[in-house]
Design an enzyme around this catalytic site. Structure first.
Site, PDB file in Angstrom:
ATOM      1  N   LYS A  35       0.842  -1.201   0.000  1.00  0.00           N
ATOM      2  CA  LYS A  35       0.000   0.000   0.000  1.00  0.00           C
ATOM      3  C   LYS A  35       0.875   1.248   0.000  1.00  0.00           C
ATOM      4  CE  LYS A  35      -3.931   2.088   2.477  1.00  0.00           C
ATOM      5  NZ  LYS A  35      -4.827   1.999   3.657  1.00  0.00           N
ATOM      6  N   SER A  51      -9.735   2.162   2.864  1.00  0.00           N
ATOM      7  CA  SER A  51      -8.946   2.940   1.925  1.00  0.00           C
ATOM      8  C   SER A  51      -7.984   2.106   1.084  1.00  0.00           C
ATOM      9  CB  SER A  51      -8.134   3.995   2.697  1.00  0.00           C
ATOM     10  OG  SER A  51      -7.208   3.368   3.586  1.00  0.00           O
ATOM     11  N   SER A  82      -9.742  -0.226   7.059  1.00  0.00           N
ATOM     12  CA  SER A  82      -9.190  -0.104   5.708  1.00  0.00           C
ATOM     13  C   SER A  82      -8.479  -1.344   5.187  1.00  0.00           C
ATOM     14  CB  SER A  82      -8.230   1.095   5.643  1.00  0.00           C
ATOM     15  OG  SER A  82      -8.930   2.297   5.827  1.00  0.00           O
TER      16      SER A  82
END
Length: 494
Positions: free
Chosen positions: A81, A156, A180
């Protein structure tokens, strides 16, 4: 190539060790899949092909020389990420204000991945500064759900989850501030874990809300997730919030759970997270079937009351913006990142204001404004302080619940993946999507989302959330692996 990219990480690692397949072959297969499919899914913001292949070649050299490998996942590539700093590729956090920015150092988590011999394929798409539930808030465009291209992959960290579901990577890393990791896992039929707060270093994790953020592992199976968890967890003296405690044996727990025996395990169904307005019937049906499966495995199931969970959403969306307001003050156009209007005629204050106006997206600006208001002198006690008191009560609810049960369960999300654009102009509806996951972040406890089938309503994936007390992450893996073994594998629709 198909056999390679669809294999689980544990199998790939075992094949690397006995020279049945090389790390370079696996890494190349993943890179080819990214090249072939990412124009469709947009899971990646940056692909580091040369760096990943070099890391793979180093592992293959060790294998050829008969040297011991650095970890149980050595040679198995991973998607990272874009909120963790990397010295050899950009770190943008999905924001224009950091477009093209390169960190001078690796995050501790990044360094541990490298030390474990795990090639990093690249950085995945995300909601800007991890603020969002759909990956639509990325400044670089939304990620699409491999199960249905008209649906979101969650947020997210939708990029990491989509990369797994699209077989672009066998492993991924996310960060979890209010769900997330777990929420995208539920929407893409993958496994995601939010570890106990402080057990995975936040050094080099670009902060959204420092008391809530936690990096964690993602994969397509519970065992793979446990193996990755083992690599990244552990005390870090450079992180002041790092817990100096022994990491639970999550791999042993996953292997034990795979036997499928949960006799003696007490499971609590959280009344406040099971039904009510906003829950899809198909999600509830899937959850009830999952609870029946846990009972069939020998678990003792009872209902548990956590009364202050009803106030968790309101408390969270005061605490989080308050921390965002403070953390994002560092993006001032002076030290790094975007700089707008610096033509020599404007003051530093004017340049900073112009830069932040141009560099931050609407959701980030919204949360900065809310947080600044909540922290202002006239409202601090009425809003922020009250929210922190509710946070304490939520933690007490969980502590009380764990006196009678070993783990708690709920749906991971109240609905399946919603359509792209459906909630983007309705922030309150978007915030409600975090209803089931955010209480654990407020308490600092651990949680897992494991696939629990497809909704009869729309055929999209549903997740079962398993929750456990702080430093009891191994319980997640025992229960999750047992449930996974009974339910069977659920792969992506592609």
């Amino acid at each position: 190539m198909t056999d390679i990219i669809r294999s689980d990480a544990a199998t790939l690692a075992a094949k690397i060790a006995i020279k049945e397949v090389s790390s370079a072959e696996i890494t190349r297969a993943c890179l080819d899949q990214i090249e072939a499919t990412d124009e469709t899914y947009h899971a990646f913001l940056h692909v580091a092909a040369d760096e990943a292949l070099a890391a793979a070649a180093a592992i293959d050299k060790q294998v050829a020389a008969g040297e011991p490998l650095p970890s149980a996942l050595a040679g198995v590539p991973l998607a990272l990420k874009d909120v963790f700093t990397t010295s050899d590729m950009p770190t943008t956090c999905g924001s224009k204000i950091l477009e093209g920015w390169r960190s001078p150092y690796d995050a501790t988590l990044t360094a541990r991945l490298r030390a474990a011999g795990i090639p990093i394929l690249g950085k995945t798409n995300m909601d800007e500064f991890a603020m969002g539930s759909s990956t639509e808030n990325s400044a670089y465009g939304p990620t699409r759900n491999p199960w249905n291209l008209d649906r979101v992959p969650g947020g997210s960290g939708g990029g990491s989850a989509a990369a797994l579901a699209a077989f672009q990577a066998p492993l991924a890393i996310g960060s979890d501030t209010g769900g997330s990791i777990r929420q995208p896992a539920a929407l893409t039929a993958t496994v995601g874990v939010k570890p106990t707060y402080g057990t995975v270093s936040r050094y080099g994790l670009v902060a959204c809300a420092s008391s809530l953020d936690q990096g964690g592992p993602c994969a397509r199976t519970v065992l793979d997730t446990a193996l990755l968890h083992q690599v990244i967890a552990g005390h870090d003296p450079r992180d002041s919030t790092s817990v100096d405690a022994e990491v639970p044996d999550v791999v042993g727990a996953a292997r034990a759970g795979a036997v499928g025996d949960l006799r003696g395990v007490r499971v609590g169904v959280v009344r406040q997270l099971h039904g009510g307005e906003g829950y899809q019937p198909g999600v509830l049906a899937s959850f009830e079937a999952a609870v029946e499966q846990l009972t069939a495995l020998g678990a003792e199931v009872s209902e548990v009351d956590c009364p202050h969970f009803d106030h968790a959403l309101a408390a969270y969306y005061l605490i989080l913006p308050s921390e965002v307001s403070s953390n994002l003050a560092r993006f001032d156009a002076m030290r790094y990142g975007l700089r707008v209007g610096d033509d020599g005629t404007r003051s530093a204050e004017e340049v900073m204001a112009m830069t932040r106006a141009a560099g931050f997206g609407p959701e980030v600006k919204r949360r900065i404004m809310i947080g600044t208001y909540a922290l202002s002198a006239g409202y601090y006690d009425a809003y922020y302080n009250q929210a922190q008191k509710v946070r304490t009560l939520i933690a007490r609810d969980l502590d009380a619940a764990y006196r009678s049960v070993d783990v708690l369960v709920s749906p991971t999300t109240p609905t399946t993946a919603f359509r792209l654009g459906e909630k983007v102009d309705d922030p309150l509806a978007m915030y409600l999507f975090d209803l089931c996951t955010l209480p654990l972040n407020l308490a600092g406890h651990c949680g897992m989302s494991v696939p629990s089938g497809l909704s009869p309503d729309d055929g999209l994936p549903v997740g079962l959330q398993i929750m456990a007390p702080a430093l009891a992450d191994d319980r997640l893996y025992r229960v999750g692996a047992a449930y996974e073994a009974a339910r069977g594998p659920l792969l992506s629709a592609i």
